[in-house]
Design an enzyme around this catalytic site. Sequence first.
Site, short mmCIF file in Angstrom:
data_model
loop_
_atom_site.label_atom_id
_atom_site.label_comp_id
_atom_site.label_asym_id
_atom_site.label_seq_id
_atom_site.Cartn_x
_atom_site.Cartn_y
_atom_site.Cartn_z
N THR A 265 40.53 82.11 44.13
CA THR A 265 41.29 82.94 45.09
C THR A 265 40.36 83.18 46.28
O THR A 265 40.28 82.35 47.18
CB THR A 265 41.78 84.26 44.46
OG1 THR A 265 40.68 84.92 43.85
CG2 THR A 265 42.86 84.01 43.45
N LYS B 198 36.76 81.72 37.56
CA LYS B 198 36.94 82.22 38.92
C LYS B 198 36.64 83.71 38.88
O LYS B 198 36.75 84.37 37.84
CB LYS B 198 38.35 81.94 39.46
CG LYS B 198 39.50 82.58 38.73
CD LYS B 198 39.83 83.99 39.13
CE LYS B 198 40.12 84.09 40.60
NZ LYS B 198 40.34 85.53 40.98
N THR C 18 37.41 89.24 30.87
CA THR C 18 37.18 89.18 32.31
C THR C 18 37.91 88.07 33.01
O THR C 18 38.16 87.03 32.43
CB THR C 18 35.71 88.89 32.58
OG1 THR C 18 35.53 88.91 33.98
CG2 THR C 18 35.30 87.55 32.07
N GLU D 180 32.98 89.19 46.25
CA GLU D 180 33.57 89.16 47.60
C GLU D 180 32.62 89.71 48.65
O GLU D 180 32.19 90.85 48.57
CB GLU D 180 34.89 89.93 47.62
CG GLU D 180 36.00 89.13 46.95
CD GLU D 180 37.30 89.89 46.81
OE1 GLU D 180 38.34 89.25 46.68
OE2 GLU D 180 37.27 91.13 46.83
N ASN E 198 39.24 92.39 51.83
CA ASN E 198 40.21 93.17 51.07
C ASN E 198 41.16 93.99 51.93
O ASN E 198 42.21 94.43 51.45
CB ASN E 198 39.49 94.03 50.04
CG ASN E 198 39.02 93.16 48.90
OD1 ASN E 198 39.84 92.53 48.24
ND2 ASN E 198 37.72 93.07 48.71
N THR F 268 47.62 89.91 54.04
CA THR F 268 48.25 89.63 55.33
C THR F 268 47.99 88.20 55.78
O THR F 268 47.21 87.48 55.18
CB THR F 268 47.74 90.62 56.39
OG1 THR F 268 46.32 90.53 56.44
CG2 THR F 268 48.18 92.01 56.05
#
Lengths: 402, 402
Positions: free
Chosen positions: B153, B179, B190, B276, B397, B402
């Site tokens: 992702t 991932k 997890t 991230e 995030n 969007t």
Amino acid sequence: MGYTENGTNNYELPKGFQVSTVEAAIKKPGRKDLAVIFSTVPASCAGVFTTNIVKAAPVVLDIERVKTGRGQAIVVNSGNANACTGERGMEDSRALSRAASGVLNIDDSLVYVCSTGVIGAPLPIDRMLPKVREACENIGKSTLLDAARAIMTTDTFPKVVSTTINLPGFTGRLCAIAKGAGMICPNMATLLSFVLTDLSVKPAALQKALQDASQVTFNRVTVDGDMSTNDTLLVLANGTAANLPIEEGTPEYDAFASTLRETLLTLAKMIAKDGEGATKMVTIAVKGANSTEEAIRAARSVANSPLVKTAIYGNDANWGRIMASLGYSGIVFDPYMVDISFGGVLAVENGLSAGKDAESKAELGGKDVTITIDLKTGNARAQVYTCDLTQEYIKINAEYRT
Amino acid sequence: MGYTENGTNNYELPKGFQVSTVEAAIKKPGRKDLAVIFSTVPASCAGVFTTNIVKAAPVVLDIERVKTGRGQAIVVNSGNANACTGERGMEDSRALSRAASGVLNIDDSLVYVCSTGVIGAPLPIDRMLPKVREACENIGKSTLLDAARAIMTTDTFPKVVSTTINLPGFTGRLCAIAKGAGMICPNMATLLSFVLTDLSVKPAALQKALQDASQVTFNRVTVDGDMSTNDTLLVLANGTAANLPIEEGTPEYDAFASTLRETLLTLAKMIAKDGEGATKMVTIAVKGANSTEEAIRAARSVANSPLVKTAIYGNDANWGRIMASLGYSGIVFDPYMVDISFGGVLAVENGLSAGKDAESKAELGGKDVTITIDLKTGNARAQVYTCDLTQEYIKINAEYRT
């Protein structure tokens, strides 16, 4: 009640209180960073403090002193927390207290010392002691707003509330200041906040009113989930209004406790609004919980989720992240009973999308956002106050010591 | 072991496994976002899953199916988590399973379904079903690296580990993909991760080895403290290496369990590294704790502190924030016993600064940072793997949907 943000209010101190601020260049020069708050007569005193096992030296000192239920002065500095500083830190706090009590000519045990700022560095005590004496010599020459400014760290605006309490035959005055911004997730206490009133309140009643009020106000704020080493909330009630001392179980107590609670709630919301880097103040309201504890736990889990907080920053009504954070909060509920509203828009009904993405997004566009979660498992409710999580938070905290 | 980051390794599948990937345009077109993993013979299967009370539909399905200890295919998609999607979500997961089992000509109960992506939106099932069939018709035409890419992702690199297990008379092969990136704070399971081996392992032994390994690997990773609704870790052992089925309490079991643990640890560290927005992989190592549980609790508290994570991002050896986060972790210790090291630099000795700010800062400059905390209350230790917190995390995030 007065708010500092519009800058139009007058913060008249309660009778018998005096303030002084001074530049001690504790972290760096260029601003007043040390304040002394003084009551001309000994006052009832109550306090609540951080429950962090790592307590700053001034917190250790104040916890000991507040047991007497008496106080007359507060010495507070920003720029250095005097935390993780060992025996030297304790000696420094005591030295600040003695410097103040000597000039103010009061019993040393009536002085409370508070510090906020960087953890782990010793105070520049040699620079501070003459400045504390100077502040005490000039007591009364500064305003409460000056003190509110002096205790700011990464706060963007000073936080002052000023109000009156009407009792039969008496009008008391109550003022309070606070600082917040980061390392905000108090438990049993919070941040630095000082409440001053000219009412006479018995120490036990004062302590109870303060604990009860802090539970539903400051203890419901979270900026980043990080509980501080220095959280201190003190109230001084000096009795110069000459009312009969307020005791528990009386209408006067209820009036006082209610005003105290409102005052702390106003400050708590200011702190959430001024969370480091925040662009929005966010209220997470949970209802339909089995108990208040479960409602708080669920609301806190949502309020502390970095994914929820960044979504709010991005005006994204990403309710899936809210569901996920409820799901790991530790409370038991049926996901397919849950309703979630953004402002007045019911976005999730019985755990499923109500197809209101655009309307929900519009609700997130404001500066004051309320997200309501109905668990439908019981009748308890609670609110937690937080803010969004932004790039600015990262910037502030990646550069804080540099 | 193979790492994908240098791109030089060859990920030969264990015998009897085949992969296929396809573009189903689940979130948007332009990439392969659906993979099928297939064993030519029925395999032993074990799994661990999210403990979030809000479980995605495929997780509910897989938890039921793994009770048989058997499996033969995994259908996995990115772009949509199929979480908070109600009965429709369950029907969609079952439909994906049937589409695969029909073409692969296997018992439907041997198919596992996994999804990752946005929570709360129904799958575009009409678009996906023909694509699942297409993938199954082309089984064997893609590589494991293709599958690792299809499940990404916000991951920035695919995560593959490939290794061999030498047993007396046999060399088994074990490959795994995962991932990660965000909503990473697993408990008992997890993320998405699939382990494939051609060894024969009895289901009970496979489940035990998997649970034990996940406890000290994936369950020690945290990116943002947010536990997912979709965490799924599955292992298929298809026995095509023709060894005698491995049972607990044998040297073969120990060899297998050890390799599995090493494999998952490698993936766990990749996930922390690829958190991230992360610029650094961070290991929080706690020693001298009273118990492993306390060591984990202390390490997690530090690893989840936004203030610690932003300080690491800013190369600031702000050990005061580490002390504060230890202090609210819930474990009991004496702050003035604690040692803290950044890399090889002892920055805090018995709770006080050792005056090594510059040297500590230098240690934080690398891409792989270890912070060691000695509580000196006992002999237990644990490590937790995390990353720094950066503006990029917020950006990702705030804009994710969007």
